[in-house]
Design a protein around this motif. Structure first.
Motif, PDB file in Angstrom:
ATOM      1  N   PRO A 240     -48.724  52.033 -31.006  1.00 60.52           N
ATOM      2  CA  PRO A 240     -48.415  51.511 -29.666  1.00 60.52           C
ATOM      3  C   PRO A 240     -46.937  51.176 -29.481  1.00 60.52           C
ATOM      4  O   PRO A 240     -46.254  50.770 -30.428  1.00 60.52           O
ATOM      5  CB  PRO A 240     -49.277  50.241 -29.582  1.00 60.52           C
ATOM      6  CG  PRO A 240     -50.355  50.435 -30.601  1.00 60.52           C
ATOM      7  CD  PRO A 240     -49.702  51.184 -31.713  1.00 60.52           C
ATOM      8  N   ILE A 241     -46.464  51.375 -28.261  1.00 62.50           N
ATOM      9  CA  ILE A 241     -45.123  50.943 -27.873  1.00 62.50           C
ATOM     10  C   ILE A 241     -45.280  49.624 -27.122  1.00 62.50           C
ATOM     11  O   ILE A 241     -45.930  49.566 -26.078  1.00 62.50           O
ATOM     12  CB  ILE A 241     -44.432  51.992 -26.985  1.00 62.50           C
ATOM     13  CG1 ILE A 241     -44.195  53.285 -27.782  1.00 62.50           C
ATOM     14  CG2 ILE A 241     -43.111  51.458 -26.433  1.00 62.50           C
ATOM     15  CD1 ILE A 241     -43.673  54.437 -26.946  1.00 62.50           C
ATOM     16  N   VAL A 242     -44.695  48.578 -27.661  1.00 63.83           N
ATOM     17  CA  VAL A 242     -44.816  47.251 -27.059  1.00 63.83           C
ATOM     18  C   VAL A 242     -43.951  47.150 -25.814  1.00 63.83           C
ATOM     19  O   VAL A 242     -44.386  46.625 -24.776  1.00 63.83           O
ATOM     20  CB  VAL A 242     -44.433  46.158 -28.072  1.00 63.83           C
ATOM     21  CG1 VAL A 242     -44.479  44.776 -27.415  1.00 63.83           C
ATOM     22  CG2 VAL A 242     -45.355  46.207 -29.287  1.00 63.83           C
ATOM     23  N   SER A 243     -42.730  47.655 -25.901  1.00 60.95           N
ATOM     24  CA  SER A 243     -41.831  47.562 -24.754  1.00 60.95           C
ATOM     25  C   SER A 243     -40.718  48.589 -24.864  1.00 60.95           C
ATOM     26  O   SER A 243     -40.435  49.112 -25.950  1.00 60.95           O
ATOM     27  CB  SER A 243     -41.226  46.153 -24.642  1.00 60.95           C
ATOM     28  OG  SER A 243     -40.358  45.909 -25.743  1.00 60.95           O
ATOM     29  N   ALA A 244     -40.098  48.871 -23.732  1.00 59.55           N
ATOM     30  CA  ALA A 244     -38.910  49.716 -23.673  1.00 59.55           C
ATOM     31  C   ALA A 244     -37.974  49.092 -22.649  1.00 59.55           C
ATOM     32  O   ALA A 244     -38.345  48.915 -21.486  1.00 59.55           O
ATOM     33  CB  ALA A 244     -39.271  51.136 -23.266  1.00 59.55           C
ATOM     34  N   ARG A 245     -36.761  48.731 -23.081  1.00 59.76           N
ATOM     35  CA  ARG A 245     -35.822  48.044 -22.206  1.00 59.76           C
ATOM     36  C   ARG A 245     -34.416  48.614 -22.371  1.00 59.76           C
ATOM     37  O   ARG A 245     -33.988  48.949 -23.479  1.00 59.76           O
ATOM     38  CB  ARG A 245     -35.771  46.538 -22.520  1.00 59.76           C
ATOM     39  CG  ARG A 245     -37.089  45.808 -22.370  1.00 59.76           C
ATOM     40  CD  ARG A 245     -37.493  45.628 -20.921  1.00 59.76           C
ATOM     41  NE  ARG A 245     -38.707  44.821 -20.834  1.00 59.76           N
ATOM     42  CZ  ARG A 245     -39.948  45.326 -20.898  1.00 59.76           C
ATOM     43  NH1 ARG A 245     -40.125  46.635 -21.049  1.00 59.76           N
ATOM     44  NH2 ARG A 245     -41.002  44.538 -20.815  1.00 59.76           N
ATOM     45  N   LEU A 246     -33.696  48.688 -21.274  1.00 60.93           N
ATOM     46  CA  LEU A 246     -32.279  48.994 -21.348  1.00 60.93           C
ATOM     47  C   LEU A 246     -31.549  47.764 -21.876  1.00 60.93           C
ATOM     48  O   LEU A 246     -31.922  46.618 -21.567  1.00 60.93           O
ATOM     49  CB  LEU A 246     -31.738  49.356 -19.971  1.00 60.93           C
ATOM     50  CG  LEU A 246     -32.194  50.690 -19.384  1.00 60.93           C
ATOM     51  CD1 LEU A 246     -31.854  50.745 -17.898  1.00 60.93           C
ATOM     52  CD2 LEU A 246     -31.540  51.852 -20.122  1.00 60.93           C
ATOM     53  N   ALA A 247     -30.513  47.984 -22.676  1.00 64.82           N
ATOM     54  CA  ALA A 247     -29.738  46.853 -23.181  1.00 64.82           C
ATOM     55  C   ALA A 247     -29.132  46.063 -22.029  1.00 64.82           C
ATOM     56  O   ALA A 247     -29.011  44.830 -22.096  1.00 64.82           O
ATOM     57  CB  ALA A 247     -28.639  47.349 -24.115  1.00 64.82           C
ATOM     58  N   SER A 248     -28.780  46.752 -20.942  1.00 62.19           N
ATOM     59  CA  SER A 248     -28.190  46.082 -19.782  1.00 62.19           C
ATOM     60  C   SER A 248     -29.159  45.139 -19.089  1.00 62.19           C
ATOM     61  O   SER A 248     -28.731  44.273 -18.313  1.00 62.19           O
ATOM     62  CB  SER A 248     -27.678  47.121 -18.784  1.00 62.19           C
ATOM     63  OG  SER A 248     -28.730  47.986 -18.385  1.00 62.19           O
ATOM     64  N   ALA A 249     -30.471  45.280 -19.354  1.00 67.64           N
ATOM     65  CA  ALA A 249     -31.472  44.412 -18.736  1.00 67.64           C
ATOM     66  C   ALA A 249     -31.727  43.151 -19.562  1.00 67.64           C
ATOM     67  O   ALA A 249     -32.444  42.251 -19.112  1.00 67.64           O
ATOM     68  CB  ALA A 249     -32.785  45.174 -18.546  1.00 67.64           C
ATOM     69  N   LEU A 250     -31.160  43.080 -20.745  1.00 70.90           N
ATOM     70  CA  LEU A 250     -31.352  41.926 -21.619  1.00 70.90           C
ATOM     71  C   LEU A 250     -30.266  40.895 -21.395  1.00 70.90           C
ATOM     72  O   LEU A 250     -29.170  41.220 -20.902  1.00 70.90           O
ATOM     73  CB  LEU A 250     -31.332  42.373 -23.088  1.00 70.90           C
ATOM     74  CG  LEU A 250     -32.366  43.410 -23.523  1.00 70.90           C
ATOM     75  CD1 LEU A 250     -32.133  43.791 -24.986  1.00 70.90           C
ATOM     76  CD2 LEU A 250     -33.780  42.880 -23.324  1.00 70.90           C
ATOM     77  N   PRO A 251     -30.537  39.626 -21.735  1.00 75.18           N
ATOM     78  CA  PRO A 251     -29.467  38.627 -21.673  1.00 75.18           C
ATOM     79  C   PRO A 251     -28.283  39.072 -22.524  1.00 75.18           C
ATOM     80  O   PRO A 251     -28.465  39.726 -23.558  1.00 75.18           O
ATOM     81  CB  PRO A 251     -30.139  37.373 -22.241  1.00 75.18           C
ATOM     82  CG  PRO A 251     -31.601  37.581 -21.997  1.00 75.18           C
ATOM     83  CD  PRO A 251     -31.834  39.045 -22.150  1.00 75.18           C
ATOM     84  N   ALA A 252     -27.082  38.742 -22.117  1.00 70.26           N
ATOM     85  CA  ALA A 252     -25.875  39.224 -22.793  1.00 70.26           C
ATOM     86  C   ALA A 252     -25.901  38.953 -24.297  1.00 70.26           C
ATOM     87  O   ALA A 252     -25.489  39.797 -25.095  1.00 70.26           O
ATOM     88  CB  ALA A 252     -24.646  38.581 -22.159  1.00 70.26           C
ATOM     89  N   GLY A 253     -26.419  37.793 -24.678  1.00 70.63           N
ATOM     90  CA  GLY A 253     -26.427  37.445 -26.099  1.00 70.63           C
ATOM     91  C   GLY A 253     -27.449  38.202 -26.925  1.00 70.63           C
ATOM     92  O   GLY A 253     -27.399  38.152 -28.154  1.00 70.63           O
ATOM     93  N   GLU A 254     -28.372  38.902 -26.269  1.00 71.19           N
ATOM     94  CA  GLU A 254     -29.417  39.628 -26.995  1.00 71.19           C
ATOM     95  C   GLU A 254     -29.192  41.143 -27.009  1.00 71.19           C
ATOM     96  O   GLU A 254     -29.993  41.880 -27.573  1.00 71.19           O
ATOM     97  CB  GLU A 254     -30.781  39.336 -26.357  1.00 71.19           C
ATOM     98  CG  GLU A 254     -31.185  37.869 -26.424  1.00 71.19           C
ATOM     99  CD  GLU A 254     -32.515  37.607 -25.735  1.00 71.19           C
ATOM    100  OE1 GLU A 254     -33.231  38.593 -25.424  1.00 71.19           O
ATOM    101  OE2 GLU A 254     -32.848  36.425 -25.497  1.00 71.19           O
ATOM    102  N   ARG A 255     -28.134  41.577 -26.396  1.00 75.44           N
ATOM    103  CA  ARG A 255     -27.893  43.018 -26.302  1.00 75.44           C
ATOM    104  C   ARG A 255     -27.300  43.573 -27.599  1.00 75.44           C
ATOM    105  O   ARG A 255     -26.264  43.077 -28.055  1.00 75.44           O
ATOM    106  CB  ARG A 255     -26.924  43.314 -25.153  1.00 75.44           C
ATOM    107  CG  ARG A 255     -27.441  42.904 -23.794  1.00 75.44           C
ATOM    108  CD  ARG A 255     -26.383  43.130 -22.724  1.00 75.44           C
ATOM    109  NE  ARG A 255     -26.835  42.614 -21.433  1.00 75.44           N
ATOM    110  CZ  ARG A 255     -26.110  42.625 -20.324  1.00 75.44           C
ATOM    111  NH1 ARG A 255     -24.871  43.137 -20.360  1.00 75.44           N
ATOM    112  NH2 ARG A 255     -26.595  42.136 -19.199  1.00 75.44           N
TER     113      ARG A 255
END
Length: 303
Positions: A240-255
């Protein structure tokens, strides 16, 4: 020889040896050649280019591993636009990795083929298999088996060209869009990554949209599919794929931030020369050349 001379000899011999040692300088010890990894490690900060946050797509698997993909909007702008829509709409969440064909590809998406695609995403052209211009700025020394020339463009992508058009090459870790028979070009929702020997015959027959820059082993180490073409059989469980996110959609500190060694820089020239000319003492028969897929562009996490 007079008596007493034998007593002087033990003193004179070391002095004579020291004199001749100074008169005959020792041969300098040759430094071993720098390895490709040594060259990359010593490359100055000016030789590296930052990958934009909006070009980094992070897939989190149920295994806890992350597969991080850099997309290539300069080669496949329509597909990359759709991939960003798919990530922002969280469409890949709950899908799976359902095909692992040994020495070929790992594929993921909706195995049921029933999940509704978000608005703006559909299996429609253009194909984006090639683009006009874009010849490599750095060329391989040896001829390419699949194109007139091959090398790397200024943005750090492995490319081939016929002099008029250029295209990405199916090297290890490259990511493409799954499709049916033509005229299908793929919806951008079904993706695959190369996990084996470069299947260059696929070049210009299917859209390449990026590359895995971290976590390729999370895909290549999965159980091989027992069905036709490596699709999972009824007794196998897709990952299973839990999630797929663009780095730009994450908080700055988590990218996660990455950079690549820029083709055209002196450091890259040294790196490529070292990859094409592997030297002794280990390489007793240097090849004097390399395939474009044997010289992957170095990518690292940005500190």
């Amino acid at each position: 020889m007079r008596r007493g001379s034998f007593e002087i000899m033990p003193i004179l011999l070391p002095l004579a040896a020291a004199f001749f040692a100074q008169a005959t300088p020792a041969k300098p010890v040759a430094k071993p050649p720098l390895s490709p990894s040594d060259i990359v490690a010593s490359a100055p900060a000016s030789a590296w280019r930052t990958i934009p946050d909006d070009d980094i797509l992070i897939f989190t698997l149920a295994t806890g591993r992350k597969v991080i993909v850099q997309v290539a909007p300069s080669f496949a702008p329509r597909h990359v636009e759709r991939m960003r829509i798919l990530a922002n709409s969280k469409w890949w969440d709950g899908t799976s990795v359902y095909r692992v064909q040994d020495n070929y590809v790992t594929q993921w998406g909706d195995a049921t083929e029933k999940k509704k695609l978000p608005a703006g995403v559909a299996d429609a052209g253009p194909a984006e298999y090639v683009r006009t211009g874009g010849a490599p700025v750095v060329r391989m020394t040896r001829p390419d088996s699949f194109a007139a020339v091959a090398g790397f463009d200024a943005a750090g992508w492995p490319v081939a060209s016929d002099g008029k058009k250029s295209w990405l090459t199916h090297c290890y870790g490259m990511v493409g869009v799954g499709r049916d028979l033509a005229p299908s070009v793929g919806s951008s929702a079904e993706l695959y990554a190369v996990i084996g020997h470069a299947p260059r015959a696929l070049d210009r027959n299917i859209a390449l949209v990026g590359r895995v820059i971290e976590g390729i082993d999370a895909l290549s180490s999965l159980e091989r599919g027992t069905g036709r073409l490596g699709f999972y059989g009824d007794a196998q469980k897709p990952t299973p794929i839990v999630s797929a996110r663009l780095a730009s959609a994450l908080p700055a500190g988590e990218r996660p931030r990455f950079e690549y060694l820029a083709p055209g820089s002196p450091a890259f020239a040294k790196y490529l020369h070292a990859r094409e000319n592997r030297e002794p003492p280990f390489f007793t028969v240097p090849a004097g050349g390399a395939d474009v897929c044997n010289a992957p562009v170095p990518v690292r996490r940005k500190v």
